[in-house]
Design a protein around this motif. Structure first.
Motif, short mmCIF file in Angstrom:
data_model
loop_
_atom_site.label_atom_id
_atom_site.label_comp_id
_atom_site.label_asym_id
_atom_site.label_seq_id
_atom_site.Cartn_x
_atom_site.Cartn_y
_atom_site.Cartn_z
N ASP A 174 0.83 -1.20 0.00
CA ASP A 174 0.00 0.00 0.00
C ASP A 174 0.87 1.26 0.00
O ASP A 174 0.59 2.22 -0.74
CB ASP A 174 -0.92 -0.01 1.23
CG ASP A 174 -1.93 1.13 1.19
OD1 ASP A 174 -2.65 1.26 0.18
OD2 ASP A 174 -2.00 1.92 2.15
N GLU A 190 3.84 1.52 -1.18
CA GLU A 190 4.43 1.63 -2.52
C GLU A 190 3.44 2.32 -3.46
O GLU A 190 3.81 3.23 -4.22
CB GLU A 190 4.77 0.21 -3.00
CG GLU A 190 5.61 0.12 -4.23
CD GLU A 190 5.88 -1.35 -4.63
OE1 GLU A 190 6.31 -1.57 -5.77
OE2 GLU A 190 5.64 -2.26 -3.80
N ARG A 191 2.19 1.90 -3.41
CA ARG A 191 1.18 2.52 -4.28
C ARG A 191 0.96 3.98 -3.92
O ARG A 191 0.86 4.85 -4.79
CB ARG A 191 -0.15 1.76 -4.17
CG ARG A 191 -0.15 0.39 -4.81
CD ARG A 191 -1.58 -0.19 -4.90
NE ARG A 191 -2.27 -0.19 -3.63
CZ ARG A 191 -2.66 -1.27 -2.96
NH1 ARG A 191 -2.44 -2.50 -3.46
NH2 ARG A 191 -3.29 -1.17 -1.82
N GLN A 192 0.85 4.26 -2.61
CA GLN A 192 0.58 5.64 -2.20
C GLN A 192 1.74 6.56 -2.57
O GLN A 192 1.54 7.70 -3.02
CB GLN A 192 0.29 5.73 -0.70
CG GLN A 192 -0.89 4.89 -0.22
CD GLN A 192 -2.17 5.15 -0.99
OE1 GLN A 192 -2.51 6.30 -1.26
NE2 GLN A 192 -2.87 4.10 -1.38
N ALA A 246 3.80 6.12 -5.02
CA ALA A 246 3.75 6.30 -6.48
C ALA A 246 2.71 7.34 -6.86
O ALA A 246 2.93 8.18 -7.73
CB ALA A 246 3.46 4.96 -7.17
N ARG A 247 1.57 7.29 -6.19
CA ARG A 247 0.52 8.28 -6.47
C ARG A 247 1.00 9.69 -6.18
O ARG A 247 0.64 10.64 -6.90
CB ARG A 247 -0.72 8.01 -5.61
CG ARG A 247 -1.50 6.78 -5.99
CD ARG A 247 -2.53 6.45 -4.90
NE ARG A 247 -3.55 7.48 -4.77
CZ ARG A 247 -4.68 7.52 -5.45
NH1 ARG A 247 -4.94 6.57 -6.33
NH2 ARG A 247 -5.55 8.48 -5.26
#
Lengths: 207, 207
Positions: free
Chosen positions: A70, A72-74, A76-77
């Motif tokens: 999560d 990593e995704r945040q 990236a966002r």
């Protein structure tokens, strides 16, 4: 000039989601016309009081695996770099003492962002005094003087008092946002809602 | 007609945040052109495997107090009614069996929403067979027939298998959204991101 409402930003230097919040809070607070008080504290004593010996992400492996994905995704966002500190969690005691000692000279936000960046963008060991000294120098501060003060009895007692305040106010994780009227918001995900509440907005039907 | 991507919506009937997600998911999924698979499961066996005897909100009182306030705010934002079930958590075993047994006739989403509404908007006891029978009748279903099938060995085994699948796939809470390529999103807060991922969007730089 009217006084801006205040939002307390409680964070812990080992906390991944605190890294995200620290990177975002100033621009958002400016937009909401809210003043942020940066309040480093330690989660360790709070976790220990409920029987945890380390971060829940380590105690509960499925939760930990999810958190890293999560984050990593945040990241990236948000366009933020991310490396996984080794070991995790890092010991944030020294950084918290230094951050607290810098409050009067107004350097806590800049130092805090520098520590989070060193830790989560560059993988540096924030428990290492040499790393903290280097960050202080990069900020143009009196590195040895700050370090000596941060390890003095007064700052140690102050950090203990801050952490005890966090515990008695019911904090159980980081980051936590607390408004002047005592409303609590937990997590980077709640940053916008916390700022809106501090600025006087209320969700439909609430007072 | 092209086939829509599928998002698995794993939920637990005792879960407050599952209530919010169940109320929101269909309109959002329609907008994202994603097909939702409604997958009731039980958190109890997963919590028990990590040594928890009840919901973390009960085990950790500060976390629990915060959750109720946060749910109150989120419900207000969404315009959803909210009452606090007594006791909490409710036992969702019967409701989960019934929801699973209704899959083939396509009645799982409507029944699920009815159960969540009874539990969190009206404060009814969802472990009570009379309550479940009433909900089935209100939906125009063959209430006694459904109830008998739901309590048969086949459905019981199926719910055990679903819960075991949830555990082996790393679920640790509810709601959890799982995409066809195995990406996991936890919590009502991640519903939009999960649907976007299912529809093929990726945060900057991720593949």
């Amino acid at each position: 000039m009217s006084r801006r409402p205040v939002l307390d930003f409680w964070y812990e230097f080992s906390s991944t989601y605190s890294y995200l919040a620290a990177a975002r809070i100033e621009a958002l607070a400016e937009g909401a016309e809210v003043e942020v008080r940066w309040r480093p504290f330690l989660l360790g004593p709070i976790f220990a009081a409920q029987g945890w010996t380390t971060a829940p992400f380590n105690l509960y492996p499925a939760r930990g695996r999810y958190m890293w994905r999560d984050i990593e995704r945040q990241a990236a966002r948000l366009g933020l770099p991310l490396v996984r500190p080794d070991p995790f969690p890092q010991n944030g005691l020294l950084a918290a003492r230094v951050a607290l000692s810098l409050r009067e000279q107004g350097a806590t936000p800049a130092f805090t962002r520098a520590v989070f960046r060193a830790e989560f963008a560059e993988g540096r060991a924030i428990a290492d005094p040499a790393v903290i000294l280097a960050l202080l120098r990069e900020l143009g501060l009196d590195a040895p003087g700050v370090m000596a003060a941060a390890q003095g009895a007064a700052v140690k007692a102050r950090l203990r008092a801050e952490t005890e305040e966090a515990r008695t106010r019911g904090l159980f994780g980081a980051p936590t946002l607390l408004t002047a009227d005592g409303e609590m918001f937990w997590g980077n995900d709640r940053l916008e809602e916390a700022l809106a509440w501090a600025a006087g907005e209320r969700p439909g039907g609430m007072r």
